[in-house]
Design a protein around this motif. Structure first.
Motif, PDB file in Angstrom:
ATOM      1  N   ARG A  66       0.832  -1.199   0.000  1.00 14.65           N
ATOM      2  CA  ARG A  66       0.000   0.000   0.000  1.00 14.65           C
ATOM      3  C   ARG A  66       0.875   1.260   0.000  1.00 14.65           C
ATOM      4  O   ARG A  66       0.615   2.221  -0.730  1.00 14.65           O
ATOM      5  CB  ARG A  66      -0.919  -0.004   1.220  1.00 14.65           C
ATOM      6  CG  ARG A  66      -1.732   1.260   1.354  1.00 14.65           C
ATOM      7  CD  ARG A  66      -2.597   1.258   2.593  1.00 14.65           C
ATOM      8  NE  ARG A  66      -3.248   2.536   2.756  1.00 14.65           N
ATOM      9  CZ  ARG A  66      -4.489   2.693   3.190  1.00 14.65           C
ATOM     10  NH1 ARG A  66      -5.212   1.645   3.514  1.00 14.65           N
ATOM     11  NH2 ARG A  66      -5.004   3.900   3.309  1.00 14.65           N
ATOM     12  N   ASP A  70       1.156   4.444  -2.453  1.00 14.23           N
ATOM     13  CA  ASP A  70       1.005   5.807  -1.935  1.00 14.23           C
ATOM     14  C   ASP A  70       2.199   6.688  -2.305  1.00 14.23           C
ATOM     15  O   ASP A  70       2.045   7.899  -2.518  1.00 14.23           O
ATOM     16  CB  ASP A  70       0.846   5.799  -0.410  1.00 14.23           C
ATOM     17  CG  ASP A  70      -0.546   5.384   0.038  1.00 14.23           C
ATOM     18  OD1 ASP A  70      -1.452   5.257  -0.812  1.00 14.23           O
ATOM     19  OD2 ASP A  70      -0.724   5.195   1.260  1.00 14.23           O
ATOM     20  N   ASP A  73       1.610   8.161  -5.531  1.00 12.69           N
ATOM     21  CA  ASP A  73       0.701   9.299  -5.329  1.00 12.69           C
ATOM     22  C   ASP A  73       1.481  10.517  -4.856  1.00 12.69           C
ATOM     23  O   ASP A  73       1.263  11.640  -5.325  1.00 12.69           O
ATOM     24  CB  ASP A  73      -0.375   8.982  -4.284  1.00 12.69           C
ATOM     25  CG  ASP A  73      -1.386   7.946  -4.721  1.00 12.69           C
ATOM     26  OD1 ASP A  73      -1.349   7.496  -5.891  1.00 12.69           O
ATOM     27  OD2 ASP A  73      -2.228   7.570  -3.878  1.00 12.69           O
ATOM     28  N   VAL A  94      -1.987  13.867  -2.001  1.00 13.72           N
ATOM     29  CA  VAL A  94      -1.993  13.067  -0.781  1.00 13.72           C
ATOM     30  C   VAL A  94      -3.024  13.678   0.157  1.00 13.72           C
ATOM     31  O   VAL A  94      -3.130  14.902   0.281  1.00 13.72           O
ATOM     32  CB  VAL A  94      -0.588  13.049  -0.133  1.00 13.72           C
ATOM     33  CG1 VAL A  94      -0.623  12.427   1.248  1.00 13.72           C
ATOM     34  CG2 VAL A  94       0.397  12.319  -1.039  1.00 13.72           C
ATOM     35  N   SER A  97      -6.373  10.964   5.076  1.00 13.25           N
ATOM     36  CA  SER A  97      -6.651   9.557   5.399  1.00 13.25           C
ATOM     37  C   SER A  97      -5.432   8.666   5.148  1.00 13.25           C
ATOM     38  O   SER A  97      -5.254   7.649   5.823  1.00 13.25           O
ATOM     39  CB  SER A  97      -7.857   9.051   4.608  1.00 13.25           C
ATOM     40  OG  SER A  97      -7.603   9.117   3.215  1.00 13.25           O
ATOM     41  N   GLN A  98      -4.569   9.044   4.215  1.00 13.63           N
ATOM     42  CA  GLN A  98      -3.362   8.262   3.970  1.00 13.63           C
ATOM     43  C   GLN A  98      -2.385   8.390   5.146  1.00 13.63           C
ATOM     44  O   GLN A  98      -1.781   7.409   5.569  1.00 13.63           O
ATOM     45  CB  GLN A  98      -2.705   8.710   2.655  1.00 13.63           C
ATOM     46  CG  GLN A  98      -3.508   8.290   1.432  1.00 13.63           C
ATOM     47  CD  GLN A  98      -3.002   8.932   0.154  1.00 13.63           C
ATOM     48  OE1 GLN A  98      -3.137  10.143  -0.024  1.00 13.63           O
ATOM     49  NE2 GLN A  98      -2.432   8.132  -0.729  1.00 13.63           N
ATOM     50  N   THR A  99      -2.266   9.593   5.684  1.00 10.11           N
ATOM     51  CA  THR A  99      -1.415   9.798   6.862  1.00 10.11           C
ATOM     52  C   THR A  99      -2.017   9.123   8.084  1.00 10.11           C
ATOM     53  O   THR A  99      -1.305   8.494   8.875  1.00 10.11           O
ATOM     54  CB  THR A  99      -1.228  11.305   7.117  1.00 10.11           C
ATOM     55  OG1 THR A  99      -0.755  11.928   5.916  1.00 10.11           O
ATOM     56  CG2 THR A  99      -0.243  11.549   8.242  1.00 10.11           C
ATOM     57  N   TRP A 101      -3.848   6.486   8.167  1.00  8.91           N
ATOM     58  CA  TRP A 101      -3.629   5.042   8.066  1.00  8.91           C
ATOM     59  C   TRP A 101      -2.244   4.680   8.603  1.00  8.91           C
ATOM     60  O   TRP A 101      -2.096   3.698   9.340  1.00  8.91           O
ATOM     61  CB  TRP A 101      -3.788   4.573   6.617  1.00  8.91           C
ATOM     62  CG  TRP A 101      -3.583   3.102   6.479  1.00  8.91           C
ATOM     63  CD1 TRP A 101      -4.516   2.114   6.643  1.00  8.91           C
ATOM     64  CD2 TRP A 101      -2.344   2.436   6.188  1.00  8.91           C
ATOM     65  NE1 TRP A 101      -3.930   0.887   6.467  1.00  8.91           N
ATOM     66  CE2 TRP A 101      -2.595   1.053   6.189  1.00  8.91           C
ATOM     67  CE3 TRP A 101      -1.054   2.878   5.930  1.00  8.91           C
ATOM     68  CZ2 TRP A 101      -1.617   0.107   5.935  1.00  8.91           C
ATOM     69  CZ3 TRP A 101      -0.060   1.944   5.682  1.00  8.91           C
ATOM     70  CH2 TRP A 101      -0.346   0.571   5.684  1.00  8.91           C
ATOM     71  N   TYR A 161       2.699  13.279   5.586  1.00  4.93           N
ATOM     72  CA  TYR A 161       2.777  11.868   5.194  1.00  4.93           C
ATOM     73  C   TYR A 161       4.223  11.368   5.232  1.00  4.93           C
ATOM     74  O   TYR A 161       4.509  10.316   5.801  1.00  4.93           O
ATOM     75  CB  TYR A 161       2.175  11.663   3.797  1.00  4.93           C
ATOM     76  CG  TYR A 161       2.224  10.222   3.363  1.00  4.93           C
ATOM     77  CD1 TYR A 161       1.188   9.353   3.692  1.00  4.93           C
ATOM     78  CD2 TYR A 161       3.316   9.707   2.679  1.00  4.93           C
ATOM     79  CE1 TYR A 161       1.233   8.018   3.324  1.00  4.93           C
ATOM     80  CE2 TYR A 161       3.376   8.372   2.321  1.00  4.93           C
ATOM     81  CZ  TYR A 161       2.344   7.538   2.642  1.00  4.93           C
ATOM     82  OH  TYR A 161       2.401   6.211   2.289  1.00  4.93           O
TER      83      TYR A 161
END
Length: 197
Positions: A66, A70, A73, A94, A97-99, A101, A161
């Motif tokens: 994942r 990312d 991205d 970015v 929600s990616q951070t 996670w 991130y």
């Protein structure tokens, strides 16, 4: 979906490269340095994954896959000039929600680890050592992104991130050493201050 029919275009032969909006800048620009360092961090994660040779009891493989996605991205985000950092159909950014996670995964992995008793040397299993190397490269990517941000203004969430990613890789390396060799991992390799004096 990205479609690449030709690997070389010759458009960069003059030392410039294209950004998402079609503008061009020098390959030595801090923005491009940041993109290159993010790419190197992603490659280092790939090398670490290739060194993995045990049961994935910590669930690291899906997370690392994942993260590799990312990081593409993130590269696209850095390559997109402008001050509107909301994602759109035309601009990949970015998002929080990616951070978040990464933070959830750090907490999950850390729950099963002993508290730190010393600084940790980057080693242990080949897999964990690869994650430590990826962590160090990620820190360099973060420094490059901060430099690019001062000149160009990057997405603040992208900066959060990359900062959190190095924390994740540190925790993942500790977890890999804890569960390596079928759950009988030797654990962290601890720094012993002044041990060779």
């Amino acid at each position: 979906m990205v479609k690449l029919n030709k690997i070389y275009t010759r458009t960069g032969d003059d030392g410039s490269t294209g950004l998402v909006d079609g503008s061009r800048l020098s390959k030595s620009d801090p923005r491009m340095e940041a993109i290159g360092d993010v790419d190197e961090a992603n490659s280092a994660i790939g090398v670490a994954i290739a060194a993995f040779d045990g049961a994935d009891t910590a669930g690291l493989m899906a997370g690392l896959s994942r993260i590799q996605n990312d990081l593409f991205d993130l590269g696209a985000d850095i390559a997109t000039p402008g001050t509107d950092f909301e994602p759109s159909e035309m601009e990949l950014r970015v998002v929080a929600s990616q951070t978040a996670w990464l933070e959830d995964e750090i907490d999950r992995l850390n729950e099963a680890l002993e508290p730190l008793a010393s600084f940790i040397l980057p080693g242990g299993s080949a897999f964990a050592a690869g994650l430590h190397l990826a962590r160090a490269i990620t820190r360099r990517a973060e420094r490059a992104m901060v430099g690019a941000h001062r000149i160009h203004g990057l997405n603040p969430e992208a900066l959060r991130y990359i900062n959190r990613l190095s924390d994740y890789l540190f925790t993942a390396a500790r977890r890999a050493n804890a569960v390596g060799d079928g759950g009988t991992g030797a654990g962290d390799v601890l720094w012993k201050p002044g041990a060779s004096r």
